[in-house]
Design a protein around this motif. Structure first.
Motif, mmCIF file in Angstrom:
data_model
loop_
_atom_site.group_PDB
_atom_site.id
_atom_site.type_symbol
_atom_site.label_atom_id
_atom_site.label_comp_id
_atom_site.label_asym_id
_atom_site.label_seq_id
_atom_site.Cartn_x
_atom_site.Cartn_y
_atom_site.Cartn_z
ATOM 1 N N GLU A 1 0.816 -1.220 0.000
ATOM 2 C CA GLU A 1 0.000 0.000 0.000
ATOM 3 C C GLU A 1 0.851 1.272 0.000
ATOM 4 O OE1 GLU A 1 -3.399 0.330 0.038
ATOM 5 O OE2 GLU A 1 -3.623 -1.835 -0.248
ATOM 6 N N ALA B 1 -10.269 0.818 -3.548
ATOM 7 C CA ALA B 1 -8.930 0.732 -2.945
ATOM 8 C C ALA B 1 -9.015 0.479 -1.443
ATOM 9 C CB ALA B 1 -8.137 2.001 -3.225
ATOM 10 N N GLN C 1 0.705 4.233 -2.716
ATOM 11 C CA GLN C 1 -0.414 5.157 -2.770
ATOM 12 C C GLN C 1 -0.217 6.363 -1.868
ATOM 13 O OE1 GLN C 1 -4.335 3.483 -2.687
ATOM 14 N NE2 GLN C 1 -3.652 1.497 -3.450
ATOM 15 N N GLU D 1 -11.768 6.003 -7.679
ATOM 16 C CA GLU D 1 -11.149 4.813 -7.108
ATOM 17 C C GLU D 1 -11.900 4.492 -5.819
ATOM 18 O OE1 GLU D 1 -10.039 1.862 -6.884
ATOM 19 O OE2 GLU D 1 -8.207 2.399 -7.959
ATOM 20 N N ASN E 1 -5.878 6.572 -0.815
ATOM 21 C CA ASN E 1 -6.474 5.369 -1.391
ATOM 22 C C ASN E 1 -7.971 5.538 -1.655
ATOM 23 O OD1 ASN E 1 -7.281 5.352 1.294
ATOM 24 N ND2 ASN E 1 -5.707 3.853 1.864
#
Length: 877
Positions: free
Chosen positions: A639, A666, A642, A663, A646
């Motif tokens: 992760e 995520a 990002q 998004e 997210n």
């Protein structure tokens, strides 16, 4: 036209959402297309583009929260210009591009914040600013936030984690050093020098009331119990023993060879043990006698009975052996006699009183054939736990410990009392010592009768003889000892006082051991000289009697028929001989009522024992911590790219037309990875907590332990383990991934998911074999982790009318908690309701999500307890 472009942009960007919803949101933010200039001249200063709608978040001098407009003012308000092809491609890929016109708003870039009053300000040190920030967010204490920081790198938990790990390692090293020192320099008992080995006999009034004697106690005066131990309880049948005939001192010398051959210290140990037993039993008789008349047992759906017409008497204060060929019904007979299996016919009596024998379970000990002991505990710890749980609740801990120390000396285990028992595959003490520990766990509870299932099985000749010598000594103290035995040595056979011989579930012989040979010789069997009578007798009752009786009927059935014809069932007048007085039964009832610690103390004892087990299995514990830290590191690493951002959605009006690609998944994907990692970390240890101890639970439940206390103690003992494993996982995960959710919120959600996985693993351990439990638990954790509402989404599942299944699993509530905490802070910037409707999660119910995780974990444990309680009930009787 800009309006058309914005429609296209929204549809493409919202691939995972409803196209019509995005289009309507964009259209509502766009004015009449006719006002849009035909040429792409928005980059020309003063050009007229599409004015953005008025909004409460927009003023004459600036953009809305999270947006930046460098030149707009009252004369030139923010305007939207159609993006170029390159800019459109950039936006659809999730990136941003420069404003397409002098006055076009742009979302505030990461590392800056854009207040509604206008302007773009670099994020000051000590704060962080994610993309679209309208104010700087203070970093948590212990964070490293330099000027222009875009995320909160919270290092304080990492420092705490390092300190805790150092303390754990230091504690283990210190404990190991102390253990080695204790082994080389064993300390004398802290009770040494006190009367009776340190037992301060309190509550003598209670003792006098139970014994019926208001005169000064012999024990109180420090005099060996002779008169009081002569057992004033009158009239029920008891086998005369050396203990009764000689008094205590005579018994000491008579048992000198049975206990240990040393300089005489055993006499003091025996005297103290007898006195301790007398106090526990209220100065009543030490043993129970058993009558059984026409005993019958036939399981359901079994065409033939296992026991039939079995009649006899087992006297108190004697050592009995139960023998027979395989399938003769030996174990069934003993189980029926001690109440583990209910008889389907006939009568069983204890001290001449018929009724439910299970009510005597607190004063009847049972030693199974397999030594069911906890390998992680020492010899003393195994026996001490049994004593703490089963001795009278009025006893103090120092009195209980002294009783255990006396017993260890009598069992010749004091020199290995601090040694681990070990497992059968990796033993630490010898087989004979292990068997003595198993016997000691029952003797610690001061039973009035002791049943043993093949106590010499698997032992060498010396160890077997030593065990039988100990049992012989206990019977001389007045206990009733009944043991199933198979093919004994001659010395062991001759140590038995009496025998019960069974064949085909019927009685072949019951009576003194010395009468066996005359009995069979009277039936025509010959016993060759210099042979082991036990071997010959074993052959005869196994159907191989023709070797010793050339002519006539030598079958087992003839032996059964002869005994039945010569020994009919006792008459009613004969059975009354075993009737006891009302005073004796009242004393016995009072003794039973006083046995056992209260349930809340048993919870503590089980909790303390479980913590010791976990400490002894520290390699497994540290492995779990390491797996948790590694899992957190790997998920955080996945992760990390990002940078904590997210979630992307459709900008709030009037900026919808400026949105990049959305998004939405995520955050649920991150929750999925978290759930899978926790499942892999916690499932196997969760199975181990109960999966390897079902035999221990069954033995302790049969002995009168509180089942609920056992289970709660084990569950509570896992909490420190879960907290530490979660601390390692969450710290490593949050340091690298830095999502919008706070560290404490993530820690709480992750901990409750650990709680659920441990509970689920407990359920798995109840229904599977120990070998299969870890694999099935891992598979189950993967299933509940994957079904978290990400794909398929809860919105999709709702159309299948199966949302109840997803809502019954902890993965969904974990994902929803993460979704709330990561998405809700962006409500000022994005249309989060559109994201909620797209996925089907609820927003703003973080507390409810955690409560439901807590409830699910509790439900799993209730199911596991019910399985532990009601599966295999016959093993718990």
């Amino acid at each position: 036209m800009p309006s058309s472009k914005s429609h296209s942009s929204s549809r493409t960007a919202s691939a995972s959402t409803s196209a019509s919803t995005s289009a309507s949101a964009s259209a509502s933010a766009s004015p009449n297309p006719k006002s849009t200039p035909g040429a792409s001249n928005c980059n020309t200063p003063g050009a007229i583009g599409v004015p953005l709608q008025d909004s409460s978040a927009w003023s004459d001098t600036g953009c809305g929260q999270g947006f930046y407009c460098e030149h707009n003012n009252a004369t030139f308000p923010p305007q939207y210009c159609p993006p170029t092809a390159e800019c459109q491609t950039s936006r659809l890929s999730g990136a941003s591009c420069e404003p397409q016109g002098t006055f076009e708003p742009v979302v505030c870039e990461a590392g800056f914040y854009c207040p509604k009053e206008g302007g773009k300000i670099k994020c000051p040190a000590g704060s962080f600013c994610r993309i679209g920030s309208y104010e700087a967010t203070k970093c948590s204490p212990g964070s490293n936030c330099k000027e222009g920081a875009i995320r909160d790198m919270f290092f304080l938990p990492m420092g705490i984690l390092i300190i805790i790990d150092i303390l754990l390692v230091t504690a283990v090293v210190v404990a190991k050093i102390k253990s080695r020192y204790r082994t080389k320099h064993p300390k004398a008992s802290k009770n040494k020098g006190l009367p009776f080995g340190g037992v301060p006999f309190r509550n003598n009034k209670k003792y006098e009331e139970i014994s019926g004697d208001s005169s000064p106690s012999a024990m109180e005066a420090g005099i060996p119990l002779q008169n009081s131990m002569e057992f004033r309880a009158p009239d029920f049948r008891r086998r005369p023993t050396g203990f009764e005939q000689l008094g205590l001192q005579g018994a000491e010398y008579a048992l000198h060879d049975d206990l240990q051959d040393d300089n005489g210290a055993s006499r003091t140990d025996l005297q103290q043990f007898v006195q301790s037993l007398s106090r526990i039993l209220g100065a009543t008789k030490f043993g129970l006698n058993f009558d059984f008349q026409n005993l019958h047992f036939q399981p359901k759906k079994n065409p033939k009975p296992i026991l039939s017409d079995v009649t006899g008497m087992i006297d108190a204060g004697s050592l009995w052996g139960v023998m027979g060929a395989s399938g003769a019904g030996k174990s069934t007979f003993v189980n029926v006699l001690m109440g583990k299996t209910p008889n389907t016919g006939g009568i069983t009596k204890v001290n001449g009183v018929a009724g439910d024998i299970k009510k005597y379970k607190k004063i009847i000990g049972y030693v199974p054939q397999d030594d069911i002991v906890l390998p992680e505990l020492t010899v003393r710890e195994n026996i001490l736990h049994s004593a703490r749980v089963r001795l009278p609740a009025s006893w103090s801990d120092s009195e209980i410990q002294n009783h255990v120390d006396i017993l260890l000396r009598c069992l010749q285990l004091d020199h290995v009392m601090h040694s681990l028992v070990g497992s059968t595959s990796a033993p630490v003490i010898s087989g004979g010592q292990r068997k003595r520990v198993s016997i000691g766990m029952e003797l610690a509870a001061a039973p009035m009768a002791l049943f043993l299932d093949e106590p010499t099985s698997g032992l060498d000749a010396t160890a077997a003889a030593s065990i039988m010598s100990t049992l012989k000594a206990l019977s001389r103290l007045g206990m009733t000892i009944v043991t199933i035995i198979h093919q004994p040595r001659q010395e062991i056979f001759e140590s038995l006082d009496s025998l019960v011989l069974l064949g085909k579930g019927r009685m072949i012989y019951t009576g003194p051991q010395r009468g066996i040979q005359p009995h069979f010789e009277g039936l025509g069997f010959s016993f060759p000289g210099h042979s082991n009578p036990a071997d010959i007798m074993g052959d005869i009752i196994a159907g191989e009697g023709r070797l010793y009786k050339p002519t006539g009927d030598a079958g087992v059935q003839s032996l059964i028929d002869y005994w039945a014809s010569q020994h009919p069932s006792p008459t009613e007048s004969e059975s009354k001989r075993s009737t006891v007085s009302m005073a004796e039964m009242n004393n016995l009832t009072q003794t039973i009522k006083q046995r056992g610690a209260p349930w809340y103390r048993q919870i503590w004892f089980c909790f303390d024992r479980s913590l010791i087990q976990q400490y002894r299995m520290k390699s497994s514990f540290f492995f779990e911590l390491g797996v948790g830290a590694m899992a957190g590191f790997l998920i955080g690493l996945a992760e990390e790219t990002q940078k904590g951002m997210n979630f992307r959605g459709i900008f709030n009006p009037p900026y919808s037309i400026l949105s990049t690609s959305v998004e939405y998944t995520a955050v649920p994907q991150m929750a999925l990875l978290v759930g899978l990692a926790i499942g892999l970390t916690a499932s196997a240890p969760g199975v181990k907590i109960f999966g390897e101890e079902k035999l221990v639970f069954w033995r302790e439940a049969a002995a009168g332990h509180n089942r609920f206390a056992y289970y709660v103690g084990k569950v509570v003992s896992t909490l420190p383990r879960m907290i530490l494993a979660n601390l390692h996982f969450t710290t490593m995960f949050m340091v690298l991934s830095t999502p919008r959710i706070s560290w404490f919120s993530a820690f709480g959600a992750n901990l409750l998911y650990f709680w659920c996985i441990y509970g689920l693993a407990s359920c798995i351990s109840m229904v599977t074999r120990r070998e299969d439990g870890p694999l099935l638990a891992v598979m189950s954790s993967l299933i509940v982790g994957v079904l978290n509402g990400m794909s398929p989404s809860l919105q999709k599942v709702r159309s299948w009318h199966m949302v109840w299944l997803w809502r019954s699993l902890p993965g969904t509530w974990l994902a929803e908690a993460y979704f709330t905490e990561n998405v809700s802070p962006f409500a000022y910037l994005y249309d989060i309701d559109m994201a909620r409707a797209s996925l089907g999660y609820h927003l703003g119910k973080y507390g409810t999500d955690l409560c439901l995780l807590l409830a699910l974990g509790a439900i799993y444990r209730v199911i596991a307890f019910l399985g532990l309680r009601f599966m295999y009930p016959s093993k718990q009787r």
